[in-house]
Design a protein around this motif. Structure first.
Motif, short mmCIF file in Angstrom:
data_model
loop_
_atom_site.label_atom_id
_atom_site.label_comp_id
_atom_site.label_asym_id
_atom_site.label_seq_id
_atom_site.Cartn_x
_atom_site.Cartn_y
_atom_site.Cartn_z
N TYR A 22 0.84 -1.20 0.00
CA TYR A 22 0.00 0.00 0.00
C TYR A 22 0.87 1.25 0.00
CZ TYR A 22 -4.35 -2.54 0.94
OH TYR A 22 -5.44 -3.36 0.84
N LEU A 23 0.75 2.06 -1.04
CA LEU A 23 1.52 3.30 -1.11
C LEU A 23 0.97 4.35 -0.14
CD1 LEU A 23 2.10 3.49 -4.96
CD2 LEU A 23 3.67 2.70 -3.19
N ASP A 24 -0.28 4.23 0.21
CA ASP A 24 -0.89 5.12 1.21
C ASP A 24 -1.31 4.26 2.41
OD1 ASP A 24 -0.85 7.49 -0.55
OD2 ASP A 24 -2.36 6.39 -1.69
N TRP A 25 -0.34 3.58 3.00
CA TRP A 25 -0.65 2.59 4.04
C TRP A 25 -1.43 3.22 5.19
CZ3 TRP A 25 0.20 2.25 9.25
CH2 TRP A 25 -0.13 1.02 9.84
N HIS A 26 -1.04 4.38 5.66
CA HIS A 26 -1.68 4.97 6.84
C HIS A 26 -3.16 5.23 6.57
CE1 HIS A 26 -2.65 8.01 9.96
NE2 HIS A 26 -1.84 7.26 10.69
N THR A 27 -3.47 5.78 5.41
CA THR A 27 -4.88 6.04 5.08
C THR A 27 -5.67 4.75 4.97
OG1 THR A 27 -4.37 8.10 3.92
CG2 THR A 27 -6.44 7.02 3.35
N GLU A 28 -5.10 3.73 4.31
CA GLU A 28 -5.80 2.46 4.17
C GLU A 28 -6.00 1.79 5.52
OE1 GLU A 28 -7.24 1.66 1.44
OE2 GLU A 28 -6.32 3.32 0.36
N ALA A 29 -5.00 1.88 6.39
CA ALA A 29 -5.13 1.31 7.74
C ALA A 29 -6.20 2.05 8.52
CB ALA A 29 -3.79 1.38 8.47
N GLN A 30 -6.22 3.38 8.39
CA GLN A 30 -7.27 4.16 9.06
C GLN A 30 -8.66 3.73 8.62
OE1 GLN A 30 -5.96 8.25 8.11
NE2 GLN A 30 -6.20 8.68 10.30
N LEU A 31 -8.83 3.52 7.31
CA LEU A 31 -10.14 3.14 6.79
C LEU A 31 -10.59 1.79 7.33
CD1 LEU A 31 -9.60 4.34 3.14
CD2 LEU A 31 -11.33 5.21 4.69
N LEU A 32 -9.68 0.83 7.37
CA LEU A 32 -10.02 -0.48 7.91
C LEU A 32 -10.41 -0.39 9.39
CD1 LEU A 32 -7.47 -3.08 6.46
CD2 LEU A 32 -9.93 -2.95 6.05
N VAL A 33 -9.60 0.35 10.14
CA VAL A 33 -9.85 0.48 11.58
C VAL A 33 -11.15 1.24 11.83
CG1 VAL A 33 -9.01 1.54 13.72
CG2 VAL A 33 -7.45 0.25 12.26
N HIS A 34 -11.39 2.27 11.04
CA HIS A 34 -12.61 3.06 11.22
C HIS A 34 -13.85 2.20 10.98
CE1 HIS A 34 -15.69 6.15 10.15
NE2 HIS A 34 -15.12 6.77 11.16
N ALA A 35 -13.84 1.39 9.93
CA ALA A 35 -14.96 0.50 9.66
C ALA A 35 -15.11 -0.53 10.78
CB ALA A 35 -14.75 -0.21 8.32
#
Length: 237
Positions: free
Chosen positions: A144-157
């Motif tokens: 993931y080139l935008d790992w932090h954003t993708e991790a945030q999205l998973l955690v938020h859901a």
């Protein structure tokens, strides 16, 4: 108290997470406190207008509202849904020409992944949890080139929809992910509303090192109904 549904439990948990008393939520929604109590106990299934007020007052993002209803209300169709994909389900998944997988929501437990998906996300296959892979497998930050954003999205859901899943499973996933130093900072971070309904994500193809811009599509099987979702990644034009 009535027979609580996952939806009634969810609404109660969201109210508590927001730090609201029933009387405060009643004021926000312009619903009688008794109605709030009946909804939270499962004695009353809220109609669409009530749900709209409740979701708005509890700041439930639009992106999650349909999944909440799908997971939260009792199923009306007869029969017992299968717990694992059938041979036909797996053949259908394998026939797709882009990365795709079957996963339970909101626990994000993987049930199956086609060859393209496993090529893009090494180690993320059947029996693996998406969140645990994201936080505990070093490959995730390379993919993931935008790992932090993708991790945030998973955690938020996960955080928003956890009341709809078995508490023991939620606790087990959280315990595993807590081993990562990234977990607490991501858990407590705020996500931008525009990121929740994002259209694209950026990944690096491991075999070539090339950046790929992909569209994420999530489908809820309807005919027949299945207790998992189909995730597809389609190359963006």
């Amino acid at each position: 108290m009535g027979d609580s549904t996952a939806l009634s439990v969810y609404l109660r948990e969201r109210r508590l997470a927001a730090g609201l008393a029933r009387t405060e939520l009643a004021v926000r929604t312009q619903l009688a406190p008794l109605l709030i109590s009946q909804i939270e106990s499962g004695a009353l299934v809220p109609n669409p207008a009530m749900l709209q007020r409740l979701f708005d007052s509890l700041d439930v993002p639009l992106w999650y509202r349909k999944p909440i209803l799908t997971l939260g209300l009792p199923a009306v169709e007869p029969g017992i849904a299968p717990s694992t994909p059938s041979a036909e389900d797996l053949a259908d998944l394998a026939s797709l020409t882009h990365p795709a997988c079957l996963a339970r929501f909101p626990t994000m437990d993987m049930l199956a992944a086609n060859a393209d998906y496993q090529r893009f996300f090494p180690g993320l296959g059947a029996g693996v949890n998406m969140l645990e892979w994201m936080f505990l497998n070093p490959v995730a930050k390379k993919v993931y080139l935008d790992w932090h954003t993708e991790a945030q999205l998973l955690v938020h859901a996960f955080r928003m929809l956890a009341p709809l899943a078995p508490a023991q499973r939620i606790a087990a996933i959280t315990e595993q992910c807590c081993a990562s130093p990234d977990w607490d900072p991501v858990w407590t971070s705020e996500i931008r509303p525009q990121d929740i309904a994002r259209r694209h994500l950026r990944v690096r193809e491991r075999s070539t090192g090339l950046e790929r811009r992909m569209m994420l599509r999530i489908y809820d099987p309807a005919f027949p109904s299945r207790p998992w979702w189909l995730y597809r990644l389609i190359p963006a034009r």
